[in-house]
Enzyme design. Sequence first.
Site, short mmCIF file in Angstrom:
data_model
loop_
_atom_site.label_atom_id
_atom_site.label_comp_id
_atom_site.label_asym_id
_atom_site.label_seq_id
_atom_site.Cartn_x
_atom_site.Cartn_y
_atom_site.Cartn_z
N ASP A 1 0.84 -1.19 0.00
CA ASP A 1 0.00 0.00 0.00
C ASP A 1 0.88 1.25 0.00
O ASP A 1 1.92 1.27 0.66
CB ASP A 1 -0.90 -0.01 1.24
CG ASP A 1 -2.06 0.97 1.14
OD1 ASP A 1 -2.29 1.52 0.04
OD2 ASP A 1 -2.72 1.21 2.16
N HIS B 1 3.56 3.28 -9.07
CA HIS B 1 3.44 1.85 -9.34
C HIS B 1 4.76 1.27 -9.85
O HIS B 1 5.12 0.14 -9.50
CB HIS B 1 2.31 1.60 -10.35
CG HIS B 1 0.95 1.92 -9.80
ND1 HIS B 1 0.52 1.50 -8.57
CD2 HIS B 1 -0.09 2.61 -10.35
CE1 HIS B 1 -0.72 1.92 -8.37
NE2 HIS B 1 -1.11 2.60 -9.43
N LEU C 1 11.91 -20.37 -3.63
CA LEU C 1 10.88 -19.48 -3.09
C LEU C 1 9.67 -19.58 -4.00
O LEU C 1 9.81 -19.59 -5.22
CB LEU C 1 11.38 -18.03 -3.05
CG LEU C 1 10.33 -16.95 -2.76
CD1 LEU C 1 9.89 -17.00 -1.31
CD2 LEU C 1 10.87 -15.54 -3.09
#
Length: 252
Positions: free
Chosen positions: A30, A47, A141
């Site tokens: 956020d 972004h 991962l």
Amino acid sequence: MSASVQPETGRDAPVTAGGALPSHIAFIMDGNGRWARSRGLPVLAGHRAGAEAVRRCVRAAVAHGVRYVTLYAFSSENWRRGPREVGDLTNLLRYYLRHKVAELHAQGVRLRLIGELGRFEPSLREEMDRAEALTRGNTRLTLVLALSYGGRADILQAARRMAEAAVRGEISLSAIDETMIAGLLQTGDTPDPDLVVRTSGERRLSNFLLWQSAYAELAFLDVLWPDFTEQHFARLLDDYAGRERRFGGRNA
């Protein structure tokens, strides 16, 4: 457990032994828009900076041995944003899927995508499929991107699948339990998050992994997501190691 920063590189050192390490960390990313506006930049710049923070987060997770990271990249509610911002977000996603997945692959990262992916245009879905296929065999991962995702919708689709199976006579009502529901969620092949992190100072889950986060530890950071660094990641691990997880039980 302690985490340190290597002064010669600015990168976090691997977590030392002796403390609890979360297997799965989920992030509500956020603050991209606020980061851009505070600098007089278009939201797209925020972004883009947020995407670079994702790369730092992945590097830190790999370095510290965290096995799963889930990123709330695009919520089902984000479709309500203006068409220009939605277009910028999807184009940025397309760029990273096309040009940066090889970097994930080289790090041994498996990419998984969850959410209502059918809402994206077919050409973008093809990019998603290629990225998942390229990295499917990686085990260092697992990076889960939640795209057009909503926690309530995830629970709803699991309930519908169970109801349909019951109507067909494939399962009995008595067979429905928490394990079955968890397995039918879109995260059914992923362990529940040990730690859920939200940046930018907001303190809510915003319809993210609602079932899966029932016993997760929560951390809320004042830092905006584009400013998130490997050092923040290391501090989260330190904080987590100092917590006592009782899963509803009492102290011994």
